[in-house]
Design a protein around this motif. Structure first.
Motif, PDB file in Angstrom:
ATOM      1  N   CYS A  67       3.927  -7.418   9.093  1.00 40.93           N
ATOM      2  CA  CYS A  67       3.789  -6.151   8.164  1.00 40.93           C
ATOM      3  C   CYS A  67       5.173  -5.191   8.458  1.00 40.93           C
ATOM      4  O   CYS A  67       5.667  -5.288   9.271  1.00 40.93           O
ATOM      5  CB  CYS A  67       2.594  -5.407   8.498  1.00 40.93           C
ATOM      6  N   GLU A  68       5.451  -4.546   7.413  1.00 43.62           N
ATOM      7  CA  GLU A  68       6.556  -3.297   7.205  1.00 43.62           C
ATOM      8  C   GLU A  68       6.020  -1.927   7.239  1.00 43.62           C
ATOM      9  O   GLU A  68       5.089  -1.966   6.295  1.00 43.62           O
ATOM     10  CB  GLU A  68       7.516  -3.750   6.135  1.00 43.62           C
ATOM     11  N   PHE A  69       6.257  -1.164   7.890  1.00 42.03           N
ATOM     12  CA  PHE A  69       5.903   0.274   7.735  1.00 42.03           C
ATOM     13  C   PHE A  69       6.853   1.228   7.394  1.00 42.03           C
ATOM     14  O   PHE A  69       7.876   1.280   8.360  1.00 42.03           O
ATOM     15  CB  PHE A  69       5.028   0.820   9.089  1.00 42.03           C
ATOM     16  N   HIS A  70       6.873   1.997   6.417  1.00 40.34           N
ATOM     17  CA  HIS A  70       7.882   2.867   6.039  1.00 40.34           C
ATOM     18  C   HIS A  70       7.437   4.419   5.855  1.00 40.34           C
ATOM     19  O   HIS A  70       6.357   4.432   5.207  1.00 40.34           O
ATOM     20  CB  HIS A  70       8.575   2.563   4.767  1.00 40.34           C
ATOM     21  N   THR A  71       7.793   5.276   6.526  1.00 35.74           N
ATOM     22  CA  THR A  71       7.451   6.669   6.558  1.00 35.74           C
ATOM     23  C   THR A  71       6.030   6.902   6.663  1.00 35.74           C
ATOM     24  O   THR A  71       5.235   7.590   6.169  1.00 35.74           O
ATOM     25  CB  THR A  71       7.847   7.349   5.144  1.00 35.74           C
ATOM     26  N   CYS A  72       5.256   5.927   7.575  1.00 34.53           N
ATOM     27  CA  CYS A  72       3.936   6.128   7.893  1.00 34.53           C
ATOM     28  C   CYS A  72       3.763   7.128   8.990  1.00 34.53           C
ATOM     29  O   CYS A  72       4.523   7.264   9.967  1.00 34.53           O
ATOM     30  CB  CYS A  72       3.150   4.849   8.099  1.00 34.53           C
ATOM     31  N   PHE A  88       0.793  -1.208  -0.093  1.00 30.73           N
ATOM     32  CA  PHE A  88       0.183  -0.080   0.111  1.00 30.73           C
ATOM     33  C   PHE A  88       0.899   1.192   0.097  1.00 30.73           C
ATOM     34  O   PHE A  88       1.679   1.353   0.872  1.00 30.73           O
ATOM     35  CB  PHE A  88      -0.730   0.001   1.284  1.00 30.73           C
ATOM     36  N   LYS A  89       1.001   2.012  -1.030  1.00 28.39           N
ATOM     37  CA  LYS A  89       1.561   3.445  -1.031  1.00 28.39           C
ATOM     38  C   LYS A  89       0.659   4.556  -1.062  1.00 28.39           C
ATOM     39  O   LYS A  89      -0.548   4.644  -1.855  1.00 28.39           O
ATOM     40  CB  LYS A  89       2.445   3.386  -2.452  1.00 28.39           C
ATOM     41  N   ASN A 120       4.484   5.400   2.985  1.00 23.76           N
ATOM     42  CA  ASN A 120       4.096   6.883   3.070  1.00 23.76           C
ATOM     43  C   ASN A 120       2.397   6.757   3.531  1.00 23.76           C
ATOM     44  O   ASN A 120       1.617   7.322   2.588  1.00 23.76           O
ATOM     45  CB  ASN A 120       4.392   7.528   1.768  1.00 23.76           C
ATOM     46  N   CYS A 121       1.982   5.962   4.377  1.00 20.14           N
ATOM     47  CA  CYS A 121       0.506   5.812   4.537  1.00 20.14           C
ATOM     48  C   CYS A 121       0.240   6.617   5.920  1.00 20.14           C
ATOM     49  O   CYS A 121       1.004   6.878   6.729  1.00 20.14           O
ATOM     50  CB  CYS A 121       0.020   4.329   4.748  1.00 20.14           C
ATOM     51  N   GLN A 122      -1.056   7.258   5.824  1.00 11.95           N
ATOM     52  CA  GLN A 122      -1.564   7.905   6.985  1.00 11.95           C
ATOM     53  C   GLN A 122      -2.805   6.866   7.813  1.00 11.95           C
ATOM     54  O   GLN A 122      -3.431   6.599   7.364  1.00 11.95           O
ATOM     55  CB  GLN A 122      -2.369   9.135   6.570  1.00 11.95           C
TER      56      GLN A 122
END
Length: 192
Positions: free
Chosen positions: A53-58, A16-17, A37-39
């Motif tokens: 799960c992996e979260f980047h710049t969220c 998801f981007k 980059n998710c909010q």
């Protein structure tokens, strides 16, 4: 009688981007998904499940984590301000953080052995009664972080900064410190 049945959305192996999840209202389970980059700002994540799960710049700032499952989740360069991780579902709770802002968050009584906090801002984070055995605080800033009755056995603070850990009320057996930051163990004694 009056039972409410709902269908939970299920996602597996998806990326998801640039999605604003804070407008989503349906409960979901995410298995082996990646978020970039998710909010999630201010979102109620009640009963949401995140597995491997992996979260980047969220951005999760001010999200409600009540009964949210975070099972083997990694956060990198994420904004996680003021989160109550202590309200997460404790079953299989496992998280790791790199380059994250976790200021004003709470891990009160969380069982999270071998957690990595790499280059994180942990200002005024509550670690009271948490089990952090074998955890790593590499290059992290801990100004005002609270350690009371915390299990820090074999934890690594050699490159951590600005911590205040009272050895009399925390278990620091075999924990690692450097000669440059030993003063963080003596602040309560008001030594000069």
């Amino acid at each position: 009688f009056g039972l409410l049945f709902f269908k939970m959305k299920y996602y597996q192996d998806e990326t998801f981007k640039n999605i604003d999840f804070s407008i989503e209202k349906e409960i979901a389970e995410f298995d082996n998904c990646s978020f970039q980059n998710c909010q999630f700002t201010g979102m109620k994540l009640l009963n949401f499940n995140f597995i491997e799960c992996e979260f980047h710049t969220c951005d999760f700032s001010a999200a409600n984590l009540s009964s949210c499952s975070l099972n083997d989740c990694n956060f990198e360069a994420c904004k996680l301000l003021g989160l109550r991780f202590d309200l997460c579902n404790p079953f299989l709770f496992q998280v790791n953080f790199k380059d994250c802002q976790l200021d004003f968050s709470s891990f009160y009584q969380c069982k999270m052995k071998k957690t990595n906090f790499e280059n994180c801002s942990l200002k005024e984070v509550d670690f009271t009664e948490a089990d952090l055995e074998g955890s790593n605080f590499h290059e992290s800033t801990l100004s005002g972080a609270v350690f009371e009755r915390t299990n820090l056995v074999k934890s690594n603070f050699t490159t951590a900064q600005n911590f205040n850990i009272n050895p009399e009320i925390n278990n620091i057996k075999a924990a690692h410190f450097s000669k440059d930051n030993l003063s963080g163990l003596l602040l309560n004694y008001q030594l000069n």
